[in-house]
Design a protein around this motif. Sequence first.
Motif, PDB file in Angstrom:
ATOM      1  N   ALA A   1      36.130  25.185  13.269  1.00  0.00           N
ATOM      2  CA  ALA A   1      35.566  26.254  14.095  1.00  0.00           C
ATOM      3  C   ALA A   1      34.070  26.056  14.322  1.00  0.00           C
ATOM      4  O   ALA A   1      33.421  26.886  14.956  1.00  0.00           O
ATOM      5  CB  ALA A   1      35.822  27.610  13.436  1.00  0.00           C
ATOM      6  N   ALA A   2      33.529  24.948  13.812  1.00  0.00           N
ATOM      7  CA  ALA A   2      32.071  24.762  13.827  1.00  0.00           C
ATOM      8  C   ALA A   2      31.492  24.727  15.239  1.00  0.00           C
ATOM      9  O   ALA A   2      30.362  25.142  15.454  1.00  0.00           O
ATOM     10  CB  ALA A   2      31.700  23.486  13.074  1.00  0.00           C
ATOM     11  N   ALA A   3      32.275  24.227  16.197  1.00  0.00           N
ATOM     12  CA  ALA A   3      31.701  23.999  17.528  1.00  0.00           C
ATOM     13  C   ALA A   3      31.851  25.187  18.471  1.00  0.00           C
ATOM     14  O   ALA A   3      31.394  25.126  19.613  1.00  0.00           O
ATOM     15  CB  ALA A   3      32.342  22.752  18.145  1.00  0.00           C
ATOM     16  N   VAL A   4      32.453  26.275  18.000  1.00  0.00           N
ATOM     17  CA  VAL A   4      32.812  27.378  18.897  1.00  0.00           C
ATOM     18  C   VAL A   4      31.599  27.976  19.621  1.00  0.00           C
ATOM     19  O   VAL A   4      31.692  28.393  20.773  1.00  0.00           O
ATOM     20  CB  VAL A   4      33.603  28.455  18.107  1.00  0.00           C
ATOM     21  N   ALA A   5      30.442  28.023  18.953  1.00  0.00           N
ATOM     22  CA  ALA A   5      29.272  28.644  19.588  1.00  0.00           C
ATOM     23  C   ALA A   5      28.568  27.721  20.581  1.00  0.00           C
ATOM     24  O   ALA A   5      27.565  28.121  21.186  1.00  0.00           O
ATOM     25  CB  ALA A   5      28.286  29.123  18.522  1.00  0.00           C
ATOM     26  N   GLY A   6      29.087  26.516  20.783  1.00  0.00           N
ATOM     27  CA  GLY A   6      28.413  25.553  21.662  1.00  0.00           C
ATOM     28  C   GLY A   6      28.065  26.082  23.048  1.00  0.00           C
ATOM     29  O   GLY A   6      26.897  26.016  23.468  1.00  0.00           O
ATOM     30  N   PRO A   7      29.044  26.629  23.781  1.00  0.00           N
ATOM     31  CA  PRO A   7      28.731  27.118  25.133  1.00  0.00           C
ATOM     32  C   PRO A   7      27.674  28.229  25.126  1.00  0.00           C
ATOM     33  O   PRO A   7      26.856  28.333  26.059  1.00  0.00           O
ATOM     34  CB  PRO A   7      30.091  27.645  25.631  1.00  0.00           C
ATOM     35  N   HIS A   8      27.696  29.031  24.066  1.00  0.00           N
ATOM     36  CA  HIS A   8      26.716  30.112  23.911  1.00  0.00           C
ATOM     37  C   HIS A   8      25.309  29.528  23.728  1.00  0.00           C
ATOM     38  O   HIS A   8      24.344  29.965  24.361  1.00  0.00           O
ATOM     39  CB  HIS A   8      27.142  30.929  22.683  1.00  0.00           C
ATOM     40  N   TRP A   9      25.176  28.519  22.874  1.00  0.00           N
ATOM     41  CA  TRP A   9      23.882  27.853  22.708  1.00  0.00           C
ATOM     42  C   TRP A   9      23.396  27.291  24.042  1.00  0.00           C
ATOM     43  O   TRP A   9      22.235  27.419  24.401  1.00  0.00           O
ATOM     44  CB  TRP A   9      23.988  26.705  21.702  1.00  0.00           C
ATOM     45  N   LEU A  10      24.293  26.651  24.765  1.00  0.00           N
ATOM     46  CA  LEU A  10      23.860  25.988  26.000  1.00  0.00           C
ATOM     47  C   LEU A  10      23.449  27.011  27.056  1.00  0.00           C
ATOM     48  O   LEU A  10      22.422  26.853  27.718  1.00  0.00           O
ATOM     49  CB  LEU A  10      24.986  25.094  26.548  1.00  0.00           C
ATOM     50  N   CYS A  11      24.247  28.050  27.226  1.00  0.00           N
ATOM     51  CA  CYS A  11      23.997  28.996  28.323  1.00  0.00           C
ATOM     52  C   CYS A  11      22.958  30.047  27.964  1.00  0.00           C
ATOM     53  O   CYS A  11      22.265  30.550  28.841  1.00  0.00           O
ATOM     54  CB  CYS A  11      25.298  29.700  28.721  1.00  0.00           C
ATOM     55  N   ASN A  12      22.875  30.419  26.686  1.00  0.00           N
ATOM     56  CA  ASN A  12      22.114  31.620  26.332  1.00  0.00           C
ATOM     57  C   ASN A  12      20.904  31.394  25.434  1.00  0.00           C
ATOM     58  O   ASN A  12      20.312  32.364  24.980  1.00  0.00           O
ATOM     59  CB  ASN A  12      23.044  32.638  25.643  1.00  0.00           C
ATOM     60  N   SER A  13      20.568  30.154  25.114  1.00  0.00           N
ATOM     61  CA  SER A  13      19.387  29.951  24.254  1.00  0.00           C
ATOM     62  C   SER A  13      18.278  29.272  25.066  1.00  0.00           C
ATOM     63  O   SER A  13      18.551  28.581  26.054  1.00  0.00           O
ATOM     64  CB  SER A  13      19.752  29.073  23.051  1.00  0.00           C
TER      65      SER A  13
ATOM     66  N   GLN B   1      18.756  26.378  27.902  1.00  0.00           N
ATOM     67  CA  GLN B   1      18.190  26.508  29.247  1.00  0.00           C
ATOM     68  C   GLN B   1      17.289  25.315  29.564  1.00  0.00           C
ATOM     69  O   GLN B   1      17.291  24.808  30.683  1.00  0.00           O
ATOM     70  CB  GLN B   1      17.394  27.816  29.350  1.00  0.00           C
ATOM     71  N   ALA B   2      16.529  24.886  28.568  1.00  0.00           N
ATOM     72  CA  ALA B   2      15.641  23.734  28.776  1.00  0.00           C
ATOM     73  C   ALA B   2      16.463  22.484  29.088  1.00  0.00           C
ATOM     74  O   ALA B   2      16.099  21.682  29.956  1.00  0.00           O
ATOM     75  CB  ALA B   2      14.773  23.513  27.530  1.00  0.00           C
ATOM     76  N   TYR B   3      17.605  22.331  28.398  1.00  0.00           N
ATOM     77  CA  TYR B   3      18.458  21.162  28.659  1.00  0.00           C
ATOM     78  C   TYR B   3      18.976  21.199  30.093  1.00  0.00           C
ATOM     79  O   TYR B   3      18.928  20.207  30.822  1.00  0.00           O
ATOM     80  CB  TYR B   3      19.630  21.135  27.666  1.00  0.00           C
TER      81      TYR B   3
ATOM     82  N   ALA C   1      17.773  22.764  32.657  1.00  0.00           N
ATOM     83  CA  ALA C   1      16.684  22.559  33.616  1.00  0.00           C
ATOM     84  C   ALA C   1      16.302  21.082  33.689  1.00  0.00           C
ATOM     85  O   ALA C   1      16.160  20.517  34.773  1.00  0.00           O
ATOM     86  CB  ALA C   1      15.471  23.409  33.224  1.00  0.00           C
ATOM     87  N   ALA C   2      16.195  20.439  32.517  1.00  0.00           N
ATOM     88  CA  ALA C   2      15.776  19.032  32.488  1.00  0.00           C
ATOM     89  C   ALA C   2      16.775  18.139  33.229  1.00  0.00           C
ATOM     90  O   ALA C   2      16.413  17.101  33.765  1.00  0.00           O
ATOM     91  CB  ALA C   2      15.612  18.562  31.041  1.00  0.00           C
ATOM     92  N   HIS C   3      18.059  18.545  33.248  1.00  0.00           N
ATOM     93  CA  HIS C   3      19.090  17.726  33.891  1.00  0.00           C
ATOM     94  C   HIS C   3      19.493  18.284  35.258  1.00  0.00           C
ATOM     95  O   HIS C   3      20.466  17.811  35.842  1.00  0.00           O
ATOM     96  CB  HIS C   3      20.294  17.580  32.958  1.00  0.00           C
ATOM     97  N   GLY C   4      18.748  19.279  35.734  1.00  0.00           N
ATOM     98  CA  GLY C   4      19.035  19.847  37.051  1.00  0.00           C
ATOM     99  C   GLY C   4      20.418  20.465  37.140  1.00  0.00           C
ATOM    100  O   GLY C   4      21.100  20.359  38.164  1.00  0.00           O
ATOM    101  N   LEU C   5      20.868  21.125  36.059  1.00  0.00           N
ATOM    102  CA  LEU C   5      22.255  21.598  36.008  1.00  0.00           C
ATOM    103  C   LEU C   5      22.401  23.109  36.160  1.00  0.00           C
ATOM    104  O   LEU C   5      23.513  23.620  36.138  1.00  0.00           O
ATOM    105  CB  LEU C   5      22.877  21.188  34.655  1.00  0.00           C
ATOM    106  N   GLN C   6      21.281  23.828  36.305  1.00  0.00           N
ATOM    107  CA  GLN C   6      21.413  25.289  36.327  1.00  0.00           C
ATOM    108  C   GLN C   6      22.290  25.765  37.474  1.00  0.00           C
ATOM    109  O   GLN C   6      23.077  26.696  37.307  1.00  0.00           O
ATOM    110  CB  GLN C   6      20.029  25.948  36.365  1.00  0.00           C
ATOM    111  N   GLY C   7      22.181  25.109  38.634  1.00  0.00           N
ATOM    112  CA  GLY C   7      22.980  25.512  39.789  1.00  0.00           C
ATOM    113  C   GLY C   7      24.447  25.169  39.653  1.00  0.00           C
ATOM    114  O   GLY C   7      25.288  25.719  40.369  1.00  0.00           O
ATOM    115  N   GLN C   8      24.775  24.241  38.734  1.00  0.00           N
ATOM    116  CA  GLN C   8      26.173  23.791  38.595  1.00  0.00           C
ATOM    117  C   GLN C   8      26.914  24.512  37.466  1.00  0.00           C
ATOM    118  O   GLN C   8      28.105  24.262  37.251  1.00  0.00           O
ATOM    119  CB  GLN C   8      26.227  22.288  38.288  1.00  0.00           C
ATOM    120  N   LEU C   9      26.206  25.390  36.763  1.00  0.00           N
ATOM    121  CA  LEU C   9      26.806  25.950  35.555  1.00  0.00           C
ATOM    122  C   LEU C   9      28.095  26.714  35.856  1.00  0.00           C
ATOM    123  O   LEU C   9      29.088  26.601  35.133  1.00  0.00           O
ATOM    124  CB  LEU C   9      25.778  26.855  34.857  1.00  0.00           C
ATOM    125  N   ALA C  10      28.108  27.464  36.931  1.00  0.00           N
ATOM    126  CA  ALA C  10      29.300  28.258  37.262  1.00  0.00           C
ATOM    127  C   ALA C  10      30.505  27.357  37.553  1.00  0.00           C
ATOM    128  O   ALA C  10      31.652  27.773  37.370  1.00  0.00           O
ATOM    129  CB  ALA C  10      29.016  29.168  38.449  1.00  0.00           C
TER     130      ALA C  10
END
Length: 436
Positions: A376-388, A392-394, A396-405
């Motif tokens: 169950a260790a990886a369950v919070a992964g999407p939360h870290w990526l989308c909500n921390s 957000q910095a990751y 932005a750095a990869h130009g992915l904010q518009g593709q998240l949906a």
Amino acid sequence: MSAPLPPALLATLQVRQPLLWLNPQLGSALPASAPTAQQVQAAAARLQRCAGLLAMLFPELAATQGQIESALHDASALYAQPPYHGVQGRCWLKGDHALPVAGSIKARGGFHEVLAHAETLALQHGVIQPEDDRRLLASPDARALFARHSVVVGSTGNLGLSIGIMAAALGFQAVVHMSVEAKEWKKARLRQRGVTVVEHAGDYAAAVAAGRATAEADPNSYFVDDEHSLPLLLGYAAAAAALAAQLAAQGVTVDAAHPLFVYLPCGVGGAPGGIAHGMKLLFGPHVHCFFAEPVASPCMLVQLASGGDAPLSVYDIGLDNRTEADGLAVGLASPLVAPLMRAELSGVFTVGDDDLFRQRLLVEDHCAMAVEPSAAAAVAGPHWLCNSPAGQAYLAAHGLQGQLADSHHLIWTTGGALVPAEEHQRFRQRGLLLQG
Ligand SMILES: *Cc1c(COP(=O)(O)O)cnc(C)c1O
């Protein structure tokens, strides 16, 4: 020993505060020794040609003709839960907790390595010819050959189960060196199968070292070296192509407009590293791999953040490597895998033990799956990526904010199917208490 880690990172790790760490060397050159796509395909082909053999050895595989594969599940109900509000994109769960026979992700690498060794021995001794049906590896001649040889491994539990079960089924003498974390039921299950279990008071690295030393002293002994093994890594990497086919069957495209984020629990790094490398070979920059590690055992994070190849362990920075996530209780990352991940891994997030039990409970209640705490260790992964902020910095750095949906998140659940029901009850109770 003074650690070459940035002071702020070191301080956060030392107080065991969960974090998402981004790998500054993502995209750097791979080492020349990095496994090739051809090597990974050869591993997948080996598992294919041995499927008939596996179906003979394990009655539970008859229905799948010997395939060792897991299902891809929709996880949207899980990510609709309150802690994860704000996660954008579609969420999936890759159910290796239910891999047949071994009940964990270790089936992939472990079975591949034992089968490769069995093929090599049988070819050397003329028991099979290269083009022969691999079911001959279950013939009386092959069994007599294997009975004169031993297969040895050191493990915190699940690798020992995987190697021990497969080696014993082929007729090898199987010896598993277990570290202090290893659960009693895992040892008992191996002994039932005729496997010799050697118990150690030390940690994972000590159990591996003990196994290596005994095997080196005996020419008829083969050591499965979790810290250095290429056949293990290739068996894990072979999972990527099967997953790609499952995604395609669900109509999921992975490209610049539809990035795929994969979250994997990490111990020594072989299983998640092999899979991440396999995924990178298939999807290149469009797949983003993150590892999850316990706050007490963030060995891959520590090794990669040190920036070099000199080994740096969690003990070196004052952590104790004590965690309920027995599958992840490793103090020093694999020196085979760390250089690959330096080039290919997006980042690592850490998780405290209480959250492991909370997350395990969420998976049980919203996906109807009983996984072990490590899984169950990886369950919070999407939360870290989308909500921390780091996530957000990751993006932005990869130009992915518009593709998240339009993105996909895939959480790998790595073990649990063999865990006795009473243990699952205890895990559940602990999650309920924490939920309060
Ligand atoms: C072994 C294991 C992992 C991690 O694999 P490594 O190769 O040690 O990194 C993750 N989850 C479970 C349940 C495991 O047993």
